[in-house]
Design an enzyme around this catalytic site. Structure first.
Site, PDB file in Angstrom:
ATOM      1  N   ILE A 201      25.459  39.161  32.301  1.00  0.00           N
ATOM      2  CA  ILE A 201      25.979  38.577  31.071  1.00  0.00           C
ATOM      3  C   ILE A 201      27.043  37.531  31.367  1.00  0.00           C
ATOM      4  O   ILE A 201      27.078  36.464  30.752  1.00  0.00           O
ATOM      5  CB  ILE A 201      26.535  39.683  30.149  1.00  0.00           C
ATOM      6  CG1 ILE A 201      25.382  40.543  29.606  1.00  0.00           C
ATOM      7  CG2 ILE A 201      27.339  39.088  29.001  1.00  0.00           C
ATOM      8  CD1 ILE A 201      25.835  41.767  28.837  1.00  0.00           C
TER       9      ILE A 201
ATOM     10  N   ARG B 268      35.435  37.952  42.445  1.00  0.00           N
ATOM     11  CA  ARG B 268      35.972  38.366  43.745  1.00  0.00           C
ATOM     12  C   ARG B 268      35.284  37.642  44.902  1.00  0.00           C
ATOM     13  O   ARG B 268      35.923  37.300  45.892  1.00  0.00           O
ATOM     14  CB  ARG B 268      35.798  39.884  43.895  1.00  0.00           C
ATOM     15  CG  ARG B 268      36.277  40.452  45.213  1.00  0.00           C
ATOM     16  CD  ARG B 268      36.144  41.956  45.211  1.00  0.00           C
ATOM     17  NE  ARG B 268      34.774  42.385  44.960  1.00  0.00           N
ATOM     18  CZ  ARG B 268      34.398  43.652  44.840  1.00  0.00           C
ATOM     19  NH1 ARG B 268      35.305  44.613  44.905  1.00  0.00           N
ATOM     20  NH2 ARG B 268      33.133  43.956  44.615  1.00  0.00           N
TER      21      ARG B 268
ATOM     22  N   TYR C  13      33.437  55.288  30.150  1.00  0.00           N
ATOM     23  CA  TYR C  13      33.038  53.935  29.780  1.00  0.00           C
ATOM     24  C   TYR C  13      33.092  53.765  28.258  1.00  0.00           C
ATOM     25  O   TYR C  13      33.663  52.803  27.751  1.00  0.00           O
ATOM     26  CB  TYR C  13      31.624  53.667  30.299  1.00  0.00           C
ATOM     27  CG  TYR C  13      31.111  52.275  30.019  1.00  0.00           C
ATOM     28  CD1 TYR C  13      31.503  51.205  30.813  1.00  0.00           C
ATOM     29  CD2 TYR C  13      30.214  52.029  28.976  1.00  0.00           C
ATOM     30  CE1 TYR C  13      31.024  49.925  30.580  1.00  0.00           C
ATOM     31  CE2 TYR C  13      29.732  50.758  28.733  1.00  0.00           C
ATOM     32  CZ  TYR C  13      30.138  49.704  29.534  1.00  0.00           C
ATOM     33  OH  TYR C  13      29.657  48.438  29.299  1.00  0.00           O
TER      34      TYR C  13
ATOM     35  N   LYS D 261      35.614  51.319  26.041  1.00  0.00           N
ATOM     36  CA  LYS D 261      35.104  50.259  25.172  1.00  0.00           C
ATOM     37  C   LYS D 261      35.556  50.449  23.730  1.00  0.00           C
ATOM     38  O   LYS D 261      35.810  49.478  23.006  1.00  0.00           O
ATOM     39  CB  LYS D 261      33.578  50.204  25.255  1.00  0.00           C
ATOM     40  CG  LYS D 261      33.054  49.774  26.624  1.00  0.00           C
ATOM     41  CD  LYS D 261      33.538  48.384  27.017  1.00  0.00           C
ATOM     42  CE  LYS D 261      32.906  47.897  28.299  1.00  0.00           C
ATOM     43  NZ  LYS D 261      33.324  46.528  28.660  1.00  0.00           N
TER      44      LYS D 261
ATOM     45  N   THR E 152      19.862  43.172  32.594  1.00  0.00           N
ATOM     46  CA  THR E 152      20.599  42.675  33.749  1.00  0.00           C
ATOM     47  C   THR E 152      20.198  43.473  34.989  1.00  0.00           C
ATOM     48  O   THR E 152      19.587  44.549  34.889  1.00  0.00           O
ATOM     49  CB  THR E 152      22.112  42.827  33.534  1.00  0.00           C
ATOM     50  OG1 THR E 152      22.431  44.229  33.438  1.00  0.00           O
ATOM     51  CG2 THR E 152      22.561  42.119  32.263  1.00  0.00           C
TER      52      THR E 152
END
Length: 277
Positions: free
Chosen positions: A27, A47, A169, A173, A204
């Protein structure tokens, strides 16, 4: 710092300076590409400089109207959230758009309330929240000076609809959704907007590599639009919030998930029976 300049033409983001975290793939990469297509100077905050340069070179071949550059940001090093923003401002004189795209979880360890190690939960919430909080705080200082800016947080439908797993997670969110609204309210007087995009299951590499076919099918069974989103479809939603077209839109939590969680829980079963008839 590495960059590739592209032919300058007008676009919906022409003249704007943007930064997107975790943007060398999935994304995030789709967002960078979409912004470049609309004329922005957009920084890949990531990174791996080598991977970023490869993506920048790839974008250059498309002769897009924007400019794509690299800035170092390591999610495990808090100081780089600030240094990335400061480098963008030092180079460009401002930052107009910030996309907080970074988010992580280990599905093998981030389970439910009964089976998740407390430290795993805390670590997941910590890194996902601070990636938004610290980076936004750094960008807001510069946006306030110009009395203009747009922050877009990439959340998840999992932060709006309780899931059977990935408790850390989902919790992180959900907190990001709240933080989005709080920033929107606090910063509106400075003409700074903040919105969130909540993707559903998106095609993805991360999804393909971490979620098995059975789980993907189960998820899509309850998605009225019976397919995964493309990264480009998520990027289009982000583009709206980044552009001047959304100048009067702030604090919005936009679900881009094909209708997941919208229908009655029996919807999937009834839909399958209807098809079989």
């Amino acid at each position: 710092m590495s960059e590739t300049a592209m032919t300058a033409t007008a676009g919906r983001l022409a003249g704007k300076v943007a930064m997107a975290t975790a943007s060398t793939r999935g994304i995030g990469y789709a967002i960078v590409k979409r912004f470049a297509e609309e004329g922005a100077t957009v920084y890949m905050a990531a990174r791996n400089a080598e991977r970023a340069q490869g993506k920048i070179d790839q974008l250059a071949q498309g002769n897009l109207p924007g400019t794509v550059k690299f800035v170092y940001n390591d999610a495990s090093k808090d100081e780089t959230y600030v240094s990335a923003v400061e480098e963008v401002v030092a180079n460009e004189g401002r930052i107009d758009v910030l996309v907080n795209n970074f988010g992580t979880s280990n599905p093998a360890k981030d389970l439910d309330i009964e089976h998740t190690n407390p430290q795993e939960f805390i670590d997941t919430v910590d890194i996902n929240l601070k990636s938004v909080f610290i980076t936004s705080q750094a960008a807001l200082k510069h946006m306030a000076e110009r009395k203009s800016g747009s922050i877009i947080n990439i959340s998840s439908i999992g932060g709006a609809v309780p899931d059977i797993s990935q408790i850390g997670y989902g919790t992180s969110k959900a907190a990001i959704n709240y933080l989005t609204k709080l920033i929107a309210v606090h910063e509106a007087r400075k003409n700074i907007r903040c919105n969130a995009v909540l993707p559903g299951m998106t095609a993805t590499d991360a999804v393909q590599n971490t979620l098995n076919d059975e789980f993907r099918e189960f998820f899509l069974h309850h998605t009225p639009i019976r397919r995964m989103a493309t990264p480009e479809e998520i990027a289009n939603a982000v583009l709206y919030f980044a552009s001047d077209e959304s100048q009067f839109t702030t604090g919005q939590i936009l679900e881009v998930c094909g209708g997941f969680g919208l229908a009655t829980p029996v919807f999937g079963d009834l839909q399958d029976k209807s098809r079989a008839a």
